[in-house]
Motif scaffolding. Structure first.
Motif, PDB file in Angstrom:
ATOM      1  N   VAL A   1      40.518  36.500  31.797  1.00  0.00           N
ATOM      2  CA  VAL A   1      39.726  37.408  32.620  1.00  0.00           C
ATOM      3  C   VAL A   1      40.258  37.309  34.044  1.00  0.00           C
ATOM      4  CG1 VAL A   1      37.682  37.270  31.166  1.00  0.00           C
ATOM      5  CG2 VAL A   1      37.943  35.665  33.077  1.00  0.00           C
ATOM      6  N   PHE A   2      39.783  38.190  34.908  1.00  0.00           N
ATOM      7  CA  PHE A   2      40.324  38.283  36.255  1.00  0.00           C
ATOM      8  C   PHE A   2      39.187  38.080  37.255  1.00  0.00           C
ATOM      9  CE2 PHE A   2      42.884  40.517  33.241  1.00  0.00           C
ATOM     10  CZ  PHE A   2      44.130  39.943  33.467  1.00  0.00           C
ATOM     11  N   VAL A   3      39.236  36.948  37.914  1.00  0.00           N
ATOM     12  CA  VAL A   3      38.161  36.492  38.785  1.00  0.00           C
ATOM     13  C   VAL A   3      38.538  36.764  40.232  1.00  0.00           C
ATOM     14  CG1 VAL A   3      36.813  34.489  39.537  1.00  0.00           C
ATOM     15  CG2 VAL A   3      37.549  34.680  37.136  1.00  0.00           C
ATOM     16  N   SER A   4      37.605  37.326  40.986  1.00  0.00           N
ATOM     17  CA  SER A   4      37.839  37.498  42.419  1.00  0.00           C
ATOM     18  C   SER A   4      36.560  37.228  43.188  1.00  0.00           C
ATOM     19  CB  SER A   4      38.389  38.894  42.743  1.00  0.00           C
ATOM     20  OG  SER A   4      37.548  39.917  42.298  1.00  0.00           O
ATOM     21  N   VAL A   5      36.735  36.816  44.422  1.00  0.00           N
ATOM     22  CA  VAL A   5      35.606  36.510  45.315  1.00  0.00           C
ATOM     23  C   VAL A   5      34.831  37.786  45.604  1.00  0.00           C
ATOM     24  CG1 VAL A   5      35.068  35.877  47.707  1.00  0.00           C
ATOM     25  CG2 VAL A   5      36.674  34.497  46.362  1.00  0.00           C
ATOM     26  N   GLY A   6      33.511  37.648  45.593  1.00  0.00           N
ATOM     27  CA  GLY A   6      32.657  38.731  46.054  1.00  0.00           C
ATOM     28  C   GLY A   6      32.174  38.469  47.468  1.00  0.00           C
ATOM     29  N   HIS A   7      31.396  37.397  47.638  1.00  0.00           N
ATOM     30  CA  HIS A   7      30.818  37.075  48.945  1.00  0.00           C
ATOM     31  C   HIS A   7      30.293  35.643  48.903  1.00  0.00           C
ATOM     32  CE1 HIS A   7      28.938  37.749  52.791  1.00  0.00           C
ATOM     33  NE2 HIS A   7      27.704  37.709  52.331  1.00  0.00           N
ATOM     34  N   ARG A   8      30.468  34.930  49.998  1.00  0.00           N
ATOM     35  CA  ARG A   8      29.899  33.592  50.212  1.00  0.00           C
ATOM     36  C   ARG A   8      30.315  32.574  49.146  1.00  0.00           C
ATOM     37  NH1 ARG A   8      23.632  33.831  51.302  1.00  0.00           N
ATOM     38  NH2 ARG A   8      24.051  31.594  51.457  1.00  0.00           N
ATOM     39  N   ILE A   9      31.585  32.674  48.699  1.00  0.00           N
ATOM     40  CA  ILE A   9      32.138  31.706  47.757  1.00  0.00           C
ATOM     41  C   ILE A   9      33.657  31.754  47.908  1.00  0.00           C
ATOM     42  CG2 ILE A   9      32.411  33.301  45.788  1.00  0.00           C
ATOM     43  CD1 ILE A   9      31.285  30.998  44.008  1.00  0.00           C
ATOM     44  N   ASP A  10      34.324  30.641  47.606  1.00  0.00           N
ATOM     45  CA  ASP A  10      35.787  30.667  47.652  1.00  0.00           C
ATOM     46  C   ASP A  10      36.331  30.818  46.235  1.00  0.00           C
ATOM     47  OD1 ASP A  10      36.218  27.986  46.435  1.00  0.00           O
ATOM     48  OD2 ASP A  10      35.426  27.219  48.325  1.00  0.00           O
TER      49      ASP A  10
END
Length: 210
Positions: A169-178
């Motif tokens: 799967v492809f994970v990317s940051v949304g907000h307030r997390i690294d």
């Protein structure tokens, strides 16, 4: 809102994204968000909140509506946000993390659904997509293996192997997390390819459409 106005709204909100964790950030409750579509523009926004350790479902909310924004690549959030935000408002358990079925920073304007809903709610958020927005090398086959997802020379996410022998799967940051923490949180939600949060929200939304 026209597509041109929607792009302008993404550009206006994008500087508010924070790709870092707050001090002491911890996740007790994690929410999965998904939108189910009918053939006639009816949509259902579904949110399922799980205990992050036991993966027990502790809260759910479903809101039906009509997608009144056109189907434009890069602007899917404007079709999905109204019902998802309404469903989040109906929760009785406040989630510590939102897991969205879609992109975060892995987006042409670095402002996918996970960024948008994270900024509007000011909750930590992660995008988990089934298809890449960028290029990547295939990670090795063992669970937890990962490689960078790159767009225009910028790392925008990771390809994450959540189970040996299945597609990443492809994970990317949304907000307030690294990105490291985002991958760790997604991995612990997965016993199969997709996070349990996404699977349950998808099932809830589909059941409501039937």
């Amino acid at each position: 809102m026209t597509p041109e106005e929607a792009v302008a709204e993404q550009e206006r909100l994008r500087p508010l994204v924070r790709a870092s964790c707050d001090p002491g950030f911890s996740v007790r409750y994690v929410a999965g968000l998904d939108v189910a579509y009918a053939d006639d523009d009816r949509v259902v926004g579904a949110v399922v909140v799980l205990d992050a350790v036991s993966l027990e479902t502790v809260d759910t909310a479903v809101v039906a509506g009509v997608a009144d924004f056109p189907y434009v690549p890069g602007l899917f959030a404007f079709r999905e946000l109204p019902t998802l935000l309404a469903a989040l408002d109906r929760l009785t358990v406040r989630p510590d993390l939102l897991v969205c079925d879609g992109q975060g920073l892995a987006h042409p304007r670095r402002f996918g659904l996970a960024c948008h809903i994270g900024v509007l709610t000011d909750l930590p958020s992660v995008g988990v997509a089934k298809t890449p927005m960028g290029v990547f090398e295939m990670p090795s086959d063992e669970r937890g293996a990962r490689t960078d997802l790159v767009d225009d020379g910028e790392v925008v996410g990771r390809a994450l192997r959540t189970r040996a022998g299945v597609k990443p799967v492809f994970v990317s940051v949304g907000h307030r997390i690294d990105l490291d923490r985002a991958c760790a949180e997604v991995l612990r939600l997965c016993s199969v390819r997709l996070p349990e949060t996404t699977r349950r929200a998808d099932a809830l939304g589909r059941a409501h459409l039937r």
